[in-house]
Design a protein around this motif. Structure first.
Motif, short mmCIF file in Angstrom:
data_model
loop_
_atom_site.label_atom_id
_atom_site.label_comp_id
_atom_site.label_asym_id
_atom_site.label_seq_id
_atom_site.Cartn_x
_atom_site.Cartn_y
_atom_site.Cartn_z
N GLY A 150 0.95 -1.29 -0.01
CA GLY A 150 0.01 0.00 -0.09
C GLY A 150 0.87 1.18 0.15
O GLY A 150 1.95 1.27 0.41
N THR A 151 0.27 2.42 -0.41
CA THR A 151 1.01 3.58 -0.60
C THR A 151 1.60 4.19 0.69
O THR A 151 2.72 4.70 0.78
CB THR A 151 0.17 4.60 -1.46
OG1 THR A 151 -1.21 4.75 -0.65
CG2 THR A 151 -0.15 4.16 -2.92
N ASP A 152 1.11 4.04 1.98
CA ASP A 152 1.56 4.56 3.26
C ASP A 152 2.81 3.75 3.59
O ASP A 152 3.68 4.36 3.84
CB ASP A 152 0.47 4.66 4.24
CG ASP A 152 -0.66 5.48 4.11
OD1 ASP A 152 -0.64 6.55 3.40
OD2 ASP A 152 -1.77 5.12 4.86
N LYS A 153 2.67 2.46 3.29
CA LYS A 153 4.19 1.81 3.56
C LYS A 153 4.93 2.08 2.75
O LYS A 153 6.23 1.92 3.19
CB LYS A 153 3.56 0.23 3.75
CG LYS A 153 2.73 -0.11 4.75
CD LYS A 153 3.36 -0.08 6.27
CE LYS A 153 2.11 -0.67 7.28
NZ LYS A 153 2.54 -0.41 8.69
N ILE A 154 4.69 1.88 1.42
CA ILE A 154 5.65 2.43 0.42
C ILE A 154 6.36 3.69 0.57
O ILE A 154 7.47 3.95 0.54
CB ILE A 154 5.21 2.18 -0.96
CG1 ILE A 154 4.74 0.75 -1.14
CG2 ILE A 154 6.01 2.61 -1.99
CD1 ILE A 154 4.11 0.33 -2.47
N ARG A 155 5.41 4.76 1.06
CA ARG A 155 5.90 6.21 1.27
C ARG A 155 7.06 6.09 2.40
O ARG A 155 7.94 6.78 2.35
CB ARG A 155 4.85 7.16 1.59
CG ARG A 155 5.48 8.52 1.77
CD ARG A 155 3.98 9.21 2.31
NE ARG A 155 3.14 9.34 1.57
CZ ARG A 155 3.04 10.18 0.62
NH1 ARG A 155 3.82 10.98 0.16
NH2 ARG A 155 1.93 10.24 -0.08
#
Length: 113
Positions: free
Chosen positions: A47-52
């Protein structure tokens, strides 16, 4: 496709790699699907939060230079080779960035030696 030509890579992959090198995290993040998964150093970031979070820490933890060494097409995307030299343990590593694409976006990225 097996090539040493940077220009032959899909635009999304070139954008991600350039943004990663420039530490432009929002630009790099924009290349992923909302449910993408990145695997780096044996850990998954979904997901984008973890990737960020991964982008902000993995790229800034060490100082290094990256050199494109070639690429090859896969069934669902492209594998990109990079040679890194820097102040990380060992100082030198050749990494494969295995991209799986969903249309023009990155659905999966696995980074491994």
């Amino acid at each position: 496709m097996t090539t040493a030509e940077w220009d032959a890579l899909p635009g999304t992959v070139k954008t991600f790699m350039a943004a990663l090198d420039a530490q432009e995290f929002d630009r790099a993040l924009a290349t992923f699907t909302s449910d993408a998964v990145v695997t780096d150093d044996g850990r998954d970031y979904a997901g984008t939060d973890k990737i960020r979070t991964w982008l902000a820490t993995a790229v800034t933890e060490y100082t290094y230079t990256a050199t494109f060494t070639g690429a090859s097409a896969t069934d669902g995307g492209v594998d990109v080779g990079q040679h890194l030299e820097g102040d990380f343990p060992g100082g030198v590593v050749d990494l494969n960035y295995r991209f799986t694409l969903d249309g023009a976006a990155i659905r999966r990225l696995v980074i491994e030696p």
